[in-house]
Design a protein around this motif. Structure first.
Motif, mmCIF file in Angstrom:
data_model
loop_
_atom_site.group_PDB
_atom_site.id
_atom_site.type_symbol
_atom_site.label_atom_id
_atom_site.label_comp_id
_atom_site.label_asym_id
_atom_site.label_seq_id
_atom_site.Cartn_x
_atom_site.Cartn_y
_atom_site.Cartn_z
ATOM 1 N N ILE A 173 101.513 44.634 -3.822
ATOM 2 C CA ILE A 173 100.354 44.806 -2.880
ATOM 3 C C ILE A 173 100.874 45.835 -1.974
ATOM 4 C CG2 ILE A 173 98.825 43.787 -1.053
ATOM 5 C CD1 ILE A 173 99.019 41.100 -2.421
ATOM 6 N N VAL A 174 100.125 46.903 -2.191
ATOM 7 C CA VAL A 174 100.231 48.135 -1.314
ATOM 8 C C VAL A 174 98.990 48.214 -0.379
ATOM 9 C CG1 VAL A 174 100.471 50.451 -1.151
ATOM 10 C CG2 VAL A 174 101.447 49.226 -3.111
ATOM 11 N N LEU A 200 101.204 31.549 8.418
ATOM 12 C CA LEU A 200 100.824 31.711 6.958
ATOM 13 C C LEU A 200 102.113 31.468 6.126
ATOM 14 C CD1 LEU A 200 97.830 34.154 6.405
ATOM 15 C CD2 LEU A 200 97.916 31.720 6.188
ATOM 16 N N VAL A 201 101.973 30.761 5.096
ATOM 17 C CA VAL A 201 102.861 30.624 4.184
ATOM 18 C C VAL A 201 102.507 30.822 2.697
ATOM 19 C CG1 VAL A 201 104.420 29.185 5.440
ATOM 20 C CG2 VAL A 201 102.704 28.142 3.869
ATOM 21 N N PRO A 202 103.152 31.424 1.765
ATOM 22 C CA PRO A 202 102.660 31.759 0.278
ATOM 23 C C PRO A 202 102.234 30.372 -0.366
ATOM 24 C CG PRO A 202 104.880 32.818 0.792
ATOM 25 C CD PRO A 202 104.604 32.119 1.977
ATOM 26 N N GLY A 252 98.466 39.639 1.393
ATOM 27 C CA GLY A 252 100.000 39.827 1.177
ATOM 28 C C GLY A 252 100.579 38.712 1.683
ATOM 29 N N ARG A 253 100.425 38.081 2.745
ATOM 30 C CA ARG A 253 100.972 36.825 3.097
ATOM 31 C C ARG A 253 100.852 35.714 2.372
ATOM 32 N NH1 ARG A 253 102.661 36.943 8.613
ATOM 33 N NH2 ARG A 253 103.177 39.055 9.344
ATOM 34 N N SER A 254 99.832 35.562 1.743
ATOM 35 C CA SER A 254 99.168 34.209 0.994
ATOM 36 C C SER A 254 99.993 34.256 -0.327
ATOM 37 C CB SER A 254 97.881 34.347 0.918
ATOM 38 O OG SER A 254 97.070 34.158 1.821
ATOM 39 N N ILE A 255 100.445 35.410 -0.740
ATOM 40 C CA ILE A 255 101.355 35.368 -2.224
ATOM 41 C C ILE A 255 102.869 35.717 -1.914
ATOM 42 C CG2 ILE A 255 101.329 36.664 -4.598
ATOM 43 C CD1 ILE A 255 98.380 37.200 -3.763
ATOM 44 N N THR A 311 92.294 45.638 8.213
ATOM 45 C CA THR A 311 93.917 45.488 8.079
ATOM 46 C C THR A 311 94.155 44.081 8.120
ATOM 47 O OG1 THR A 311 93.992 47.644 9.127
ATOM 48 C CG2 THR A 311 96.093 46.466 8.983
ATOM 49 N N THR A 312 93.656 43.160 8.643
ATOM 50 C CA THR A 312 93.960 41.694 9.133
ATOM 51 C C THR A 312 93.707 41.144 7.704
ATOM 52 O OG1 THR A 312 93.597 41.672 11.322
ATOM 53 C CG2 THR A 312 93.629 39.484 9.961
#
Length: 334
Positions: free
Chosen positions: A112-113, A206-208, A67-70, A60-61
């Motif tokens: 992203i799901v 984290l930032v996109p 998802g956090r990177s985009i 899950t991580t």
């Protein structure tokens, strides 16, 4: 149909974007460079990814880090035995004040799901994702809604031997481009993980590093890579070999071949090449094909695994001759 191969600038852009996503993910996912690389390849191939392993290893991580990177929309679904199909796709409700019906979108309406523990839901609920994953659309109460692009289902599942799990239907397994195993980290990576998470959650920092529109553009660039006729024949030969192998009762589908080639193109593009090599196909053969194959009765009785059968298929299938797989000088293909 004739279309231009990616330009040098486009390939450089794709390599830079993919490198940025990987670097962002690796700030949280320690010591798993190959896992991160294949995850980004599936994203750029516009496929869907199934992460299978025991609880607690970071499935899950990994999904949340991507998802956090985009800079995109992310939907999260926690699959449970009582989950209903409408909990995924959404429901239509009647607004008495406005005297009209309103459709409330479910979590599948995201770029992203993240489907957490997908095999803990019933087969009926799992099957609600079939249309979404294959056609990038959802039909609710007779109305079809398009899903956003890019669209990636990143699902996690526990091994089917664990309590409270259901085996995914063959039709749904076939819609996942690849299945990856996270595995346990090395001793060094695990110590580094303890250091990072000792005081704070690294996910919070984290930032996109890119946008959904940029990823969609990279998907289009990867699709235009050159695949020589010999490469395409190699993909077909691999799929055909799994269908005729006596150790398998279900071989790779034509969809598997299509997704293997798309994944190989994405992997090649990430390395700055405008053409696919046999190495790209071989690197993705196990992640793309293994979860679609079912062993025969003889294989199960003899303890012969699907991985062993696939390894034998790769060993005996002729590889295209070097020098016949590079892109032509004229940067267009038919």
């Amino acid at each position: 149909m004739v279309h231009a191969l990616p330009t040098t600038n486009e390939l450089e852009d794709l390599a830079e974007v993919s490198s940025s996503i990987r670097a962002s993910m690796e700030t949280v996912i320690s010591g798993r460079e190959d896992l991160v690389r294949l995850t980004v390849a599936v994203l750029l191939a516009e496929g869907h990814l199934l992460l299978e392993d025991v609880p607690g290893v970071g499935k899950t991580t990994l999904a949340k880090v991507l998802g956090r990177s985009i800079d995109c929309t992310v939907g999260r679904i926690q699959f449970t035995p009582d989950l209903l199909p409408s909990d995924l796709t959404g429901v239509t409700i009647y607004r008495a004040e406005q005297h009209e019906f309103e459709f409330r979108r479910g979590p599948v309406f995201a770029n992203i799901v993240i489907g957490d523990e997908i095999n803990r839901a019933s087969p009926k609920t799992q099957s609600a994702l079939l249309e979404c994953m294959q056609e990038s659309q959802a039909t609710v109460d007779g109305t079809t809604y398009q899903l956003p692009r890019p669209f990636l289902v990143l699902a996690t599942q526990n091994p089917i031997e664990m309590e409270g799990t259901y085996a995914l239907p063959e039709a749904q397994r076939d819609r996942f481009m690849a299945r990856l195993s996270v595995g346990y980290p090395s001793r060094e990576a695990e110590v580094e993980m303890l250091d990072r998470q000792e005081e704070a959650d690294p996910l919070s920092h984290l930032v996109p590093v890119t946008t959904a529109d940029e990823v969609a553009r990279m998907v289009g660039i990867a699709r235009r890579l050159y695949a020589a006729p010999g490469i395409k024949q190699y993909v077909v030969d691999l799929a055909e070999a799994t269908r005729t192998d006596p150790m398998l009762r279900l071989g790779a589908s034509p969809r598997a071949g299509i997704q293997l080639l798309r994944g190989a193109k994405a992997l090649a593009a990430m390395q700055g090449r405008d053409h696919v090599l046999p190495d790209d196909v071989q690197a993705l053969a196990e992640p793309v094909l293994s979860h679609r194959l079912l062993p025969s009765t003889d294989a199960r009785l003899s303890g012969h695994t699907v991985a062993q059968t696939l390894e034998a298929v790769l060993a005996r299938t002729p590889v295209p001759v070097a020098g016949r797989v590079a892109a032509p000088d004229a940067r267009a293909i038919g």
